[in-house]
Design a protein around this motif. Sequence first.
Motif, PDB file in Angstrom:
ATOM      1  N   ASP A 188      11.529   3.175   1.344  1.00 45.19           N
ATOM      2  CA  ASP A 188      11.095   4.538  -0.071  1.00 45.19           C
ATOM      3  C   ASP A 188      11.327   4.798  -1.161  1.00 45.19           C
ATOM      4  O   ASP A 188      12.920   3.884  -1.092  1.00 45.19           O
ATOM      5  N   VAL A 189      11.320   4.801  -2.381  1.00 49.61           N
ATOM      6  CA  VAL A 189      11.531   4.611  -3.558  1.00 49.61           C
ATOM      7  C   VAL A 189      11.616   5.555  -4.516  1.00 49.61           C
ATOM      8  O   VAL A 189      10.946   6.591  -4.096  1.00 49.61           O
ATOM      9  N   SER A 190      12.967   6.056  -5.357  1.00 49.43           N
ATOM     10  CA  SER A 190      12.287   6.980  -6.364  1.00 49.43           C
ATOM     11  C   SER A 190      12.775   7.704  -7.439  1.00 49.43           C
ATOM     12  O   SER A 190      13.105   5.875  -8.019  1.00 49.43           O
ATOM     13  N   ASP A 191      12.404   8.495  -8.372  1.00 43.65           N
ATOM     14  CA  ASP A 191      12.938   7.867  -9.451  1.00 43.65           C
ATOM     15  C   ASP A 191      14.279   8.700 -10.187  1.00 43.65           C
ATOM     16  O   ASP A 191      14.879   8.901  -9.457  1.00 43.65           O
ATOM     17  N   LEU A 192      14.626   8.267 -11.094  1.00 41.75           N
ATOM     18  CA  LEU A 192      15.868   8.706 -10.726  1.00 41.75           C
ATOM     19  C   LEU A 192      16.898  10.413 -11.563  1.00 41.75           C
ATOM     20  O   LEU A 192      17.669  10.589 -11.210  1.00 41.75           O
ATOM     21  N   THR A 193      15.514  11.329 -11.336  1.00 41.80           N
ATOM     22  CA  THR A 193      15.878  12.624 -11.384  1.00 41.80           C
ATOM     23  C   THR A 193      16.080  12.756  -9.919  1.00 41.80           C
ATOM     24  O   THR A 193      16.544  13.917  -8.914  1.00 41.80           O
ATOM     25  N   GLY A 194      15.458  12.332  -9.028  1.00 45.28           N
ATOM     26  CA  GLY A 194      15.712  12.549  -7.980  1.00 45.28           C
ATOM     27  C   GLY A 194      14.283  13.715  -7.320  1.00 45.28           C
ATOM     28  O   GLY A 194      14.091  13.956  -5.786  1.00 45.28           O
ATOM     29  N   ASP A 195      13.553  13.752  -8.189  1.00 43.41           N
ATOM     30  CA  ASP A 195      12.136  15.024  -8.195  1.00 43.41           C
ATOM     31  C   ASP A 195      10.510  14.336  -8.086  1.00 43.41           C
ATOM     32  O   ASP A 195       9.984  14.857  -7.008  1.00 43.41           O
ATOM     33  N   HIS A 196      11.511  13.170  -7.668  1.00 48.67           N
ATOM     34  CA  HIS A 196       9.524  12.158  -7.483  1.00 48.67           C
ATOM     35  C   HIS A 196      10.206  10.607  -6.563  1.00 48.67           C
ATOM     36  O   HIS A 196      11.336  10.081  -6.357  1.00 48.67           O
ATOM     37  N   ALA A 197       9.630  11.175  -5.452  1.00 44.74           N
ATOM     38  CA  ALA A 197       9.786   9.924  -3.924  1.00 44.74           C
ATOM     39  C   ALA A 197       8.813   9.544  -3.382  1.00 44.74           C
ATOM     40  O   ALA A 197       6.830  10.081  -3.406  1.00 44.74           O
ATOM     41  N   GLU A 198       8.334   8.088  -3.415  1.00 41.06           N
ATOM     42  CA  GLU A 198       7.112   7.744  -2.686  1.00 41.06           C
ATOM     43  C   GLU A 198       7.881   6.511  -1.283  1.00 41.06           C
ATOM     44  O   GLU A 198       8.063   6.010  -1.896  1.00 41.06           O
ATOM     45  N   ARG A 199       6.216   6.607  -0.372  1.00 42.54           N
ATOM     46  CA  ARG A 199       6.946   5.702   0.397  1.00 42.54           C
ATOM     47  C   ARG A 199       5.299   4.216   0.396  1.00 42.54           C
ATOM     48  O   ARG A 199       4.248   4.760   0.349  1.00 42.54           O
ATOM     49  N   PRO A 243      -5.335   2.863  15.745  1.00 44.07           N
ATOM     50  CA  PRO A 243      -6.068   1.966  14.400  1.00 44.07           C
ATOM     51  C   PRO A 243      -5.272   2.511  12.990  1.00 44.07           C
ATOM     52  O   PRO A 243      -5.097   3.591  12.808  1.00 44.07           O
ATOM     53  N   ASP A 244      -5.444   1.783  11.905  1.00 43.56           N
ATOM     54  CA  ASP A 244      -4.808   1.865  11.242  1.00 43.56           C
ATOM     55  C   ASP A 244      -6.239   1.936  10.499  1.00 43.56           C
ATOM     56  O   ASP A 244      -7.478   1.834   9.853  1.00 43.56           O
ATOM     57  N   PRO A 245      -6.295   3.679   9.276  1.00 42.12           N
ATOM     58  CA  PRO A 245      -8.180   4.134   8.857  1.00 42.12           C
ATOM     59  C   PRO A 245      -7.531   3.568   7.789  1.00 42.12           C
ATOM     60  O   PRO A 245      -8.469   3.573   6.762  1.00 42.12           O
ATOM     61  N   ALA A 246      -6.579   2.670   6.299  1.00 41.55           N
ATOM     62  CA  ALA A 246      -6.973   1.918   5.810  1.00 41.55           C
ATOM     63  C   ALA A 246      -7.192   0.405   5.718  1.00 41.55           C
ATOM     64  O   ALA A 246      -8.322   0.400   4.939  1.00 41.55           O
ATOM     65  N   TYR A 247      -7.131  -0.102   6.740  1.00 43.41           N
ATOM     66  CA  TYR A 247      -7.988  -0.921   7.008  1.00 43.41           C
ATOM     67  C   TYR A 247      -9.178  -1.416   7.356  1.00 43.41           C
ATOM     68  O   TYR A 247     -10.244  -1.240   7.248  1.00 43.41           O
ATOM     69  N   GLY A 248      -9.613   0.076   8.037  1.00 46.54           N
ATOM     70  CA  GLY A 248     -10.061   0.579   8.515  1.00 46.54           C
ATOM     71  C   GLY A 248     -11.716   0.774   8.222  1.00 46.54           C
ATOM     72  O   GLY A 248     -12.683  -0.100   8.191  1.00 46.54           O
ATOM     73  N   SER A 249     -11.246   1.015   6.887  1.00 48.68           N
ATOM     74  CA  SER A 249     -11.705   1.818   5.924  1.00 48.68           C
ATOM     75  C   SER A 249     -13.062   0.643   4.864  1.00 48.68           C
ATOM     76  O   SER A 249     -14.118   0.851   4.624  1.00 48.68           O
ATOM     77  N   THR A 254       6.748  18.964  -3.038  1.00 51.16           N
ATOM     78  CA  THR A 254       4.618  18.802  -1.895  1.00 51.16           C
ATOM     79  C   THR A 254       4.606  17.734  -1.594  1.00 51.16           C
ATOM     80  O   THR A 254       5.082  16.634  -2.155  1.00 51.16           O
ATOM     81  N   VAL A 255       4.086  17.352  -0.624  1.00 50.72           N
ATOM     82  CA  VAL A 255       4.067  16.046   0.338  1.00 50.72           C
ATOM     83  C   VAL A 255       3.079  15.812  -0.108  1.00 50.72           C
ATOM     84  O   VAL A 255       1.144  16.271   0.767  1.00 50.72           O
ATOM     85  N   ARG A 256       1.874  14.137  -1.013  1.00 49.86           N
ATOM     86  CA  ARG A 256       0.658  14.619  -0.533  1.00 49.86           C
ATOM     87  C   ARG A 256       0.772  12.567   0.051  1.00 49.86           C
ATOM     88  O   ARG A 256       0.967  11.617   0.155  1.00 49.86           O
ATOM     89  N   GLU A 257      -0.270  12.579   0.783  1.00 50.45           N
ATOM     90  CA  GLU A 257      -1.102  11.779   1.829  1.00 50.45           C
ATOM     91  C   GLU A 257      -1.379  10.675   1.132  1.00 50.45           C
ATOM     92  O   GLU A 257      -2.972  11.498  -0.158  1.00 50.45           O
ATOM     93  N   GLU A 258      -1.121   9.454   0.285  1.00 51.34           N
ATOM     94  CA  GLU A 258      -2.243   8.629   0.016  1.00 51.34           C
ATOM     95  C   GLU A 258      -3.769   7.882   1.430  1.00 51.34           C
ATOM     96  O   GLU A 258      -3.463   7.813   2.308  1.00 51.34           O
ATOM     97  N   LYS A 259      -4.938   8.671   0.316  1.00 53.65           N
ATOM     98  CA  LYS A 259      -5.541   8.405   1.368  1.00 53.65           C
ATOM     99  C   LYS A 259      -6.283   7.224   0.487  1.00 53.65           C
ATOM    100  O   LYS A 259      -6.404   6.545  -0.484  1.00 53.65           O
ATOM    101  N   PRO A 260      -6.847   6.057   1.772  1.00 51.84           N
ATOM    102  CA  PRO A 260      -7.447   4.661   1.708  1.00 51.84           C
ATOM    103  C   PRO A 260      -8.648   5.192   0.563  1.00 51.84           C
ATOM    104  O   PRO A 260      -9.589   5.623   0.213  1.00 51.84           O
ATOM    105  N   GLN A 261      -8.202   3.561  -0.683  1.00 48.62           N
ATOM    106  CA  GLN A 261      -9.228   3.611  -1.862  1.00 48.62           C
ATOM    107  C   GLN A 261     -10.446   3.577  -1.537  1.00 48.62           C
ATOM    108  O   GLN A 261     -11.010   2.682  -0.333  1.00 48.62           O
ATOM    109  N   SER A 262     -11.426   4.166  -1.823  1.00 46.48           N
ATOM    110  CA  SER A 262     -13.249   4.249  -1.870  1.00 46.48           C
ATOM    111  C   SER A 262     -13.642   2.108  -2.285  1.00 46.48           C
ATOM    112  O   SER A 262     -13.330   2.209  -3.458  1.00 46.48           O
ATOM    113  N   VAL A 270       0.622  -1.433  -0.185  1.00 49.00           N
ATOM    114  CA  VAL A 270       0.188  -0.618  -0.050  1.00 49.00           C
ATOM    115  C   VAL A 270       1.270   1.142   0.263  1.00 49.00           C
ATOM    116  O   VAL A 270       2.186   1.639   1.219  1.00 49.00           O
ATOM    117  N   ARG A 271       0.425   2.039  -0.370  1.00 50.82           N
ATOM    118  CA  ARG A 271       1.181   3.349  -0.900  1.00 50.82           C
ATOM    119  C   ARG A 271       1.017   4.412  -0.048  1.00 50.82           C
ATOM    120  O   ARG A 271      -0.791   4.758   0.642  1.00 50.82           O
TER     121      ARG A 271
END
Length: 389
Positions: free
Chosen positions: A296-307, A152-158, A115-123, A101-102
Motif C-alpha cells: 500500500d502506498v499513499s501520497d504525502l497528504t494522505g488523501d490518495h492511496a493505492e494498493r 480465479p484471478d480475473p486479471a490473468y483470465g482476461s 472513494t475507493v475505485r477497483e482497478e479493472k483489468p486492462q483490455s 499490478v494496481r
Amino acid sequence: MTDTPNAGAALDGQSEAVLDSDALHALVRVLQQRGRAVIGPTVRDQAIVLAELDSGDDLPHGWGVELEAGRYRIRRRVDTAVFAHSAGPQSWKSFLHPQRVRQWTADRGSDGELTVREEKPQSVSYAFLGVRACDLRAIRILDRVMIGGRFPDPAYGSRRTSAFLIAVECTEPGATCFCVSMDSGPAVDTGYDLVLTEVLDGAGHRFLCRSGSEEGAAVLAALPRQSADDTTRTAAADAVRKAAAHMGRSMPPVDLHALMRDTLEADRWDDVTARCLNCGNCTMVCPTCFCTTTEDVSDLTGDHAERWRRWDSCYDLDFTLLHGGPVRASKRSRYRQWLTHKIGTWHDQFGSTGCVGCGRCIVWCPTGIDLTEEAHALHREAAEKRTSG
C-alpha cells in the motif's frame, strides 16, 4: 511444392502449410490488422528479450545464444535462423501475470468522504509469437494455478483467454535445456493456435506451419503459403527428434516427487546453501513461479492511496513472516522450499510438476546453481545411504 492461392482461401482448424521466411513479416502484419499486440523475441540490451514487435524485421534473424550456468551471451549465427536460440531472461508470464499490478485506488474528497475505485483489468489482445514447447506447458501450468481453482484471478483470465499463441518447436536446444526430462518438449503437441517448425537445408529457409484452432486456420489462410510437402515434413520432424536427443541437461530418471519427499534432511542442502545468495533470481525468471504480495502506498497528504500486487519470492525472509518471526528463517530452509515445491509438492497442490525444463533458473543464477545437478546429487546421496544402511 505447389502454390496455394491466398485470396479467398479457406482452411479448416487442423490445416498445414509451408511458409517461407518472408511470410513472418506477413504474419506480424496480419495479427496487427486483427487488433492484436504482437509480442515476440527481439534483440535488445545484448539479450534476446520478449517485447512488442513493430514488424517481422524485429525478430532475431541470424542470432543465437551461448548458455551455461550463470552465463548468457548472444552471438551471430552463420545462417539466418529466426528461432534457433534458447529461452531468454523473460517468459510469457511477464505479460499474462505482470510483475506489478494496481488493485485499487482510494481518494478522500474535500468533504472527507472516501472513494475507493477497483482497478479493472486492462483490455489487451495479445499474440505471442515464438512460444517454445516448454513455455507452452508453463502457460498451461499457470492456467491451472491462476484460473483453474476456486478463486480465479480475473486479471490473468482476461489476458489469457484472449491470447493468440504461435508456438515454435525447438530444433536447437541450449546447454541448459532439459525439457525432455520434464516431458514438456521439444515437440509441440497441443494448446496452440499456430505452430511453426523452422527448417534450413538445401531446399531453403522455410517453416512448416500447422493450425490448431479456427482462428489459427483463418490467420494461416491470410498468409502467402505453399502446400505442405513430405520433404519439409520429414526435415521438420528430424530436426525436432535431433533436438530431443541433444539436451544440454537432464534430471535423474526417478520419481522426483518421491526424491524430494525422501531427502528433506540430506547433507546436500548444506552444500547448495553455501553457494546460494537467496537473491530470488530463479523465481523471477521461472515461467511458473506465481507468488505475490501486496503493498500500500499513499501520497504525502494522505488523501490518495493505492494498493499494488507485485511478484514475491519464497527466498524473501518476510515471505513467511508471522507474529513470532519468519517460518523459514535459514537460507537452507528457503532454498529447500523452492526446489522441493517446484518439482515435488507442486504435484500435491496442482497435479503436476512446476518445472518445465527451460533452464532459465540455471542461466540466471549469479552463482551458477544448477537444479538438475542438485537433483542428481540428492539422488546419489539417497542411493549411497540405502547401500550403506
